[in-house]
Scaffold this motif. Sequence first.
Motif, PDB file in Angstrom:
ATOM      1  N   GLN A 208       0.944  -1.066   0.055  1.00 21.99           N
ATOM      2  CA  GLN A 208       0.202  -0.137  -0.092  1.00 21.99           C
ATOM      3  C   GLN A 208       0.812   1.334  -0.001  1.00 21.99           C
ATOM      4  OE1 GLN A 208      -2.570  -0.533   3.482  1.00 21.99           O
ATOM      5  NE2 GLN A 208      -3.891  -1.837   2.272  1.00 21.99           N
ATOM      6  N   LEU A 209       2.152   1.143   0.340  1.00 21.71           N
ATOM      7  CA  LEU A 209       2.872   2.254   0.468  1.00 21.71           C
ATOM      8  C   LEU A 209       3.040   2.540  -1.108  1.00 21.71           C
ATOM      9  CD1 LEU A 209       5.688   1.723   3.003  1.00 21.71           C
ATOM     10  CD2 LEU A 209       4.041   3.439   2.854  1.00 21.71           C
ATOM     11  N   HIS A 210       3.202   1.916  -1.843  1.00 24.61           N
ATOM     12  CA  HIS A 210       3.481   2.240  -3.634  1.00 24.61           C
ATOM     13  C   HIS A 210       2.150   2.515  -4.512  1.00 24.61           C
ATOM     14  CE1 HIS A 210       7.534   1.284  -2.834  1.00 24.61           C
ATOM     15  NE2 HIS A 210       7.079   0.172  -2.137  1.00 24.61           N
ATOM     16  N   TYR A 211       1.051   1.540  -4.453  1.00 26.27           N
ATOM     17  CA  TYR A 211       0.060   1.573  -5.194  1.00 26.27           C
ATOM     18  C   TYR A 211      -0.803   2.783  -4.797  1.00 26.27           C
ATOM     19  CZ  TYR A 211      -3.144  -0.147  -8.301  1.00 26.27           C
ATOM     20  OH  TYR A 211      -4.061  -0.391  -9.585  1.00 26.27           O
ATOM     21  N   PRO A 212      -1.173   3.381  -5.781  1.00 22.55           N
ATOM     22  CA  PRO A 212      -1.974   4.606  -5.529  1.00 22.55           C
ATOM     23  C   PRO A 212      -3.229   4.535  -4.789  1.00 22.55           C
ATOM     24  CG  PRO A 212      -1.282   4.497  -7.893  1.00 22.55           C
ATOM     25  CD  PRO A 212      -0.968   3.194  -7.108  1.00 22.55           C
ATOM     26  N   LEU A 213      -3.886   3.334  -4.842  1.00 21.61           N
ATOM     27  CA  LEU A 213      -5.368   3.064  -4.183  1.00 21.61           C
ATOM     28  C   LEU A 213      -4.995   2.110  -3.012  1.00 21.61           C
ATOM     29  CD1 LEU A 213      -8.253   3.952  -4.507  1.00 21.61           C
ATOM     30  CD2 LEU A 213      -8.550   1.767  -5.745  1.00 21.61           C
ATOM     31  N   ASN A 214      -5.232   2.715  -1.859  1.00 21.85           N
ATOM     32  CA  ASN A 214      -5.248   1.935  -0.717  1.00 21.85           C
ATOM     33  C   ASN A 214      -6.476   1.463  -0.001  1.00 21.85           C
ATOM     34  OD1 ASN A 214      -5.875   4.304   0.716  1.00 21.85           O
ATOM     35  ND2 ASN A 214      -3.933   4.397   1.708  1.00 21.85           N
ATOM     36  N   ARG A 215      -6.452   0.634   0.962  1.00 23.10           N
ATOM     37  CA  ARG A 215      -7.563  -0.053   1.348  1.00 23.10           C
ATOM     38  C   ARG A 215      -8.731   1.119   1.905  1.00 23.10           C
ATOM     39  NH1 ARG A 215      -7.734  -5.650   2.575  1.00 23.10           N
ATOM     40  NH2 ARG A 215      -9.792  -5.982   3.897  1.00 23.10           N
ATOM     41  N   ARG A 216      -8.277   1.901   2.641  1.00 21.86           N
ATOM     42  CA  ARG A 216      -8.917   3.042   3.143  1.00 21.86           C
ATOM     43  C   ARG A 216      -9.928   3.718   2.038  1.00 21.86           C
ATOM     44  NH1 ARG A 216      -8.156   4.806   8.262  1.00 21.86           N
ATOM     45  NH2 ARG A 216      -9.315   6.929   7.807  1.00 21.86           N
ATOM     46  N   SER A 217      -9.228   4.179   1.176  1.00 21.79           N
ATOM     47  CA  SER A 217      -9.857   4.855   0.112  1.00 21.79           C
ATOM     48  C   SER A 217     -10.865   4.051  -0.578  1.00 21.79           C
ATOM     49  CB  SER A 217      -8.886   5.214  -1.131  1.00 21.79           C
ATOM     50  OG  SER A 217      -7.722   5.620  -0.415  1.00 21.79           O
ATOM     51  N   MET A 218     -10.578   2.781  -0.670  1.00 22.82           N
ATOM     52  CA  MET A 218     -11.686   1.970  -1.054  1.00 22.82           C
ATOM     53  C   MET A 218     -12.924   1.884  -0.425  1.00 22.82           C
ATOM     54  SD  MET A 218      -9.722  -1.452  -2.580  1.00 22.82           S
ATOM     55  CE  MET A 218      -8.091  -1.267  -3.201  1.00 22.82           C
ATOM     56  N   ILE A 219     -12.723   1.729   1.015  1.00 28.63           N
ATOM     57  CA  ILE A 219     -13.656   1.635   1.645  1.00 28.63           C
ATOM     58  C   ILE A 219     -14.386   2.870   1.886  1.00 28.63           C
ATOM     59  CG2 ILE A 219     -14.223   1.202   4.310  1.00 28.63           C
ATOM     60  CD1 ILE A 219     -11.983  -0.534   4.605  1.00 28.63           C
ATOM     61  N   TYR A 220     -13.785   4.067   2.158  1.00 34.65           N
ATOM     62  CA  TYR A 220     -14.279   5.254   1.925  1.00 34.65           C
ATOM     63  C   TYR A 220     -15.219   5.408   0.553  1.00 34.65           C
ATOM     64  CZ  TYR A 220     -12.652   7.418   6.163  1.00 34.65           C
ATOM     65  OH  TYR A 220     -12.350   7.562   7.506  1.00 34.65           O
ATOM     66  N   GLY A 221     -14.674   4.859  -0.515  1.00 35.91           N
ATOM     67  CA  GLY A 221     -15.645   5.048  -1.915  1.00 35.91           C
ATOM     68  C   GLY A 221     -16.752   4.017  -1.688  1.00 35.91           C
ATOM     69  N   TRP A 222     -16.784   2.967  -1.184  1.00 38.14           N
ATOM     70  CA  TRP A 222     -18.105   2.174  -1.165  1.00 38.14           C
ATOM     71  C   TRP A 222     -19.035   2.772  -0.335  1.00 38.14           C
ATOM     72  CZ3 TRP A 222     -17.224  -0.105  -5.122  1.00 38.14           C
ATOM     73  CH2 TRP A 222     -16.196  -0.965  -5.612  1.00 38.14           C
ATOM     74  N   ARG A 223     -18.475   3.490   0.726  1.00 41.62           N
ATOM     75  CA  ARG A 223     -19.465   4.268   1.801  1.00 41.62           C
ATOM     76  C   ARG A 223     -20.166   5.090   1.054  1.00 41.62           C
ATOM     77  NH1 ARG A 223     -16.682   4.607   7.706  1.00 41.62           N
ATOM     78  NH2 ARG A 223     -16.513   2.467   8.120  1.00 41.62           N
ATOM     79  N   HIS A 224     -19.453   5.760   0.213  1.00 45.61           N
ATOM     80  CA  HIS A 224     -20.263   6.872  -0.500  1.00 45.61           C
ATOM     81  C   HIS A 224     -21.300   6.456  -1.389  1.00 45.61           C
ATOM     82  CE1 HIS A 224     -16.915   9.955   0.237  1.00 45.61           C
ATOM     83  NE2 HIS A 224     -17.873  10.471   0.729  1.00 45.61           N
ATOM     84  N   LEU A 225     -21.336   5.125  -1.769  1.00 47.08           N
ATOM     85  CA  LEU A 225     -22.318   4.479  -2.527  1.00 47.08           C
ATOM     86  C   LEU A 225     -23.674   4.076  -1.892  1.00 47.08           C
ATOM     87  CD1 LEU A 225     -21.103   1.507  -4.891  1.00 47.08           C
ATOM     88  CD2 LEU A 225     -22.223   3.687  -5.625  1.00 47.08           C
ATOM     89  N   SER A 226     -23.659   4.467  -0.431  1.00 50.28           N
ATOM     90  CA  SER A 226     -24.794   4.228   0.127  1.00 50.28           C
ATOM     91  C   SER A 226     -26.017   4.958   0.009  1.00 50.28           C
ATOM     92  CB  SER A 226     -24.477   4.115   1.848  1.00 50.28           C
ATOM     93  OG  SER A 226     -24.073   5.461   2.152  1.00 50.28           O
ATOM     94  N   GLN A 227     -26.995   4.396  -0.300  1.00 51.90           N
ATOM     95  CA  GLN A 227     -28.291   4.924  -0.314  1.00 51.90           C
ATOM     96  C   GLN A 227     -29.062   4.430   0.910  1.00 51.90           C
ATOM     97  OE1 GLN A 227     -30.235   3.731  -3.787  1.00 51.90           O
ATOM     98  NE2 GLN A 227     -28.381   3.845  -5.042  1.00 51.90           N
ATOM     99  N   LEU A 228     -29.365   5.367   1.980  1.00 56.27           N
ATOM    100  CA  LEU A 228     -29.796   4.890   3.171  1.00 56.27           C
ATOM    101  C   LEU A 228     -31.562   5.126   3.067  1.00 56.27           C
ATOM    102  CD1 LEU A 228     -27.398   6.042   5.667  1.00 56.27           C
ATOM    103  CD2 LEU A 228     -27.839   3.763   5.094  1.00 56.27           C
ATOM    104  N   VAL A 229     -32.355   4.179   3.154  1.00 54.77           N
ATOM    105  CA  VAL A 229     -33.789   4.330   3.229  1.00 54.77           C
ATOM    106  C   VAL A 229     -34.086   3.953   4.534  1.00 54.77           C
ATOM    107  CG1 VAL A 229     -35.881   3.667   2.085  1.00 54.77           C
ATOM    108  CG2 VAL A 229     -33.755   3.964   0.694  1.00 54.77           C
ATOM    109  N   ALA A 230     -34.987   4.368   5.120  1.00 57.39           N
ATOM    110  CA  ALA A 230     -35.356   4.060   6.595  1.00 57.39           C
ATOM    111  C   ALA A 230     -36.532   3.033   6.193  1.00 57.39           C
ATOM    112  CB  ALA A 230     -36.035   5.223   7.241  1.00 57.39           C
ATOM    113  N   ASP A 231     -36.095   1.715   6.068  1.00 53.28           N
ATOM    114  CA  ASP A 231     -37.101   0.563   6.188  1.00 53.28           C
ATOM    115  C   ASP A 231     -36.851  -0.672   7.038  1.00 53.28           C
ATOM    116  OD1 ASP A 231     -36.374  -1.232   3.146  1.00 53.28           O
ATOM    117  OD2 ASP A 231     -35.104  -0.484   4.686  1.00 53.28           O
ATOM    118  N   GLY A 232     -35.917  -0.200   7.821  1.00 58.20           N
ATOM    119  CA  GLY A 232     -35.543  -1.553   8.841  1.00 58.20           C
ATOM    120  C   GLY A 232     -36.589  -1.849   9.899  1.00 58.20           C
ATOM    121  N   PRO A 233     -36.245  -2.447  10.811  1.00 61.27           N
ATOM    122  CA  PRO A 233     -37.176  -2.599  12.109  1.00 61.27           C
ATOM    123  C   PRO A 233     -36.969  -1.405  12.572  1.00 61.27           C
ATOM    124  CG  PRO A 233     -35.226  -3.794  12.273  1.00 61.27           C
ATOM    125  CD  PRO A 233     -35.173  -3.542  10.914  1.00 61.27           C
TER     126      PRO A 233
END
Lengths: 321, 360
Positions: free
Chosen positions: B143-168
Amino acid sequence: MSSVQRLEFTGNSHEPPKNRHPDSPKNREPYVVSDDLKKAVNLAIHLRRPLLLEGDAGCGKTRLASAVAYELGLPLYRWDVRSTTKAQDGLYEYDAILRLHDVQTRKVGEAEEQVNQTEDENEVRFNRNPANPRDYRKFGALGKAFRLQHVPAVVLIDEIDKADLDFPNDLLTVLDEPWEFKIKETGETIRANNRPIVLITSNKEKGNLPAPFLRRCLYHYLEFPNDPDLLKVIVDKHYEIEQEPLQSQLAQNAINRFLKVWNEGGLFKKPGTSEFLDWLKALHTFGSEPYDAERLIEENLLPYRELLFKLQQDWKKYAKA
Amino acid sequence: MNSFNPTELMTRAFTHLRQNGFSLGVGELLAARRAIAGGFGETPQELFQTLKIIWCHSPAQQSQFLGIWEFLQIPSTPETAELTPTSEEIDEIELTQNTQLPEISPPLPETKAEVKPEPVIESLPVQAPSFTSLENEDTFRLQLHYPLNRRSMIYGWRHLSQLVADGPPNVLDVKATIEQVTQQGFYLAPVYRRQMSNHAHLLLLIDQNGSMTPLHRFTRELMETATNKSSDLQPEKVNVYYFHNIPGNFVYQDLYLTKPISLDEILANCDNGTSMLIVSDAGAARGYRKLRRIRATTSFLFQLKRYSSLIAWLNPMPKDRWIGSSAEIIAYLVPMYYMDKDGLSNAIDILRGQSLSSLD
């Protein structure tokens, strides 16, 4: 601010200081400190920056805080971080529903100014006055550390990598100048009279910690003591403090055998110091008599190997010898 | 007799570390000065320990610092000799970042004879990647070398969230409770809100084998971060499939391309809110431009576009490598981005359907 004498951690806990805080650990902690670690702790105390400890599992990251607090006579506040922990939990918790409930079940009197603010939260709990929001806030580890008047506290934040990704950044704002936080429910601002000594442990489970957080911390990596002499010192100190009988030949053979297994390699999860000490204890006390020291060296099969190997492949490897 | 000046040595070490990629700020410099003032740097060895504790944040950085410190201990190094190793360093860094065989730079042995050269970034011994407890260290080092590290991936996926209030209904709503109490005049029970659940549906199509083999580790991280809990995506709403070069009529459910499933079956589960992300070099790794591949990819993309318009393409090769290969053509059909932090966040924007600068 009272004059703070220069605190120094030497790893030598034979004579604890005279006036210890009531929240300080009562039992002496058997801990052997390397020079590097000693230096790191003293730097953390001098600079009042958090010290981040990483290392193999079971090598004594968490126990260091008890050892430091015991030796210096300081109170120890422990904050175990879980996956749902938010930064505010370490500062304070405010129970709004309980307050609402109390309003219905008691008569609301005038907000009595409590002249002596007791430090002991449990006392206040039974005598709650719904008109006073302070009865419903409970301080977390950092909050308690900030409120101490005369001495700094040792705060242990355990396994910080378990929490959410944003958690260390939220924490950063509190651990930096001006060392204060606000409670919006009561309108108070809690400022640290003495900046606490913060020790943070991490297992690097979920990947890296954020860069601004890492920059602020001091860092030390705890390695497994892969040296028979060092292990002997640890074993001796452990048994001296716990005051249990130690069979020196058995201990020596156990150390040699253990290091042989550790250095052989091919294990998916290498056992750590705490597993070794548990194993040694089992060898001494589990059977009706301590295990025969000669048998330990000669026999290929490892006794009580379930204490050392926690993965099936490792366990099987030493099953048939 | 050498007069040991800790502050000056510390400042030199600071500048060298910053040049070598350590992220240190003025705060760290001041902290080091305070430490020296507090008596933590009497001898060179002690000073080294002190600075290691303050400035290094991982075992990899510690060994890197050791190399730099030893280099600095040579007192009579002329400034010009220092500069030439640095420029060679930059070349070497560029080369190691491309997934090519590293060239042996001829000037380096020369300067080695005169002065001990600046240590390369890669100072840990190379280990064969093993999926055991060593894996964490290995991944971390890369991760020191490659431009995309795990944190950025996780943050990216988080931005995809479409939260809808339909749980319990189990989230305590303090404000609503208080409002209800004030209206009613008495308190009976707290008011609960419905729990939010993430309705984002992600279809992840990953190119495997062939030219993508050196990148398996990163595509695996992409898959892992998307499917594990930290990404906030519901695991049943993330579908990961693999293909080789071109998806065709079948894609595979596993890494080893042994369990085929037809594309129609997968697309039947998708609707117009599904985000589709394709990870492939599109021919940019080897640089070929094959009409067959372009045609097949085009028909594949058109099939996807019938279901959803939230499609993005992540290319592990940098943009200048696309020119002259199939990737250049495919980049006109679908938004294609380089697999680094900015590229991923642009791709995620498209996948959310909220990008303002979409071309089609």
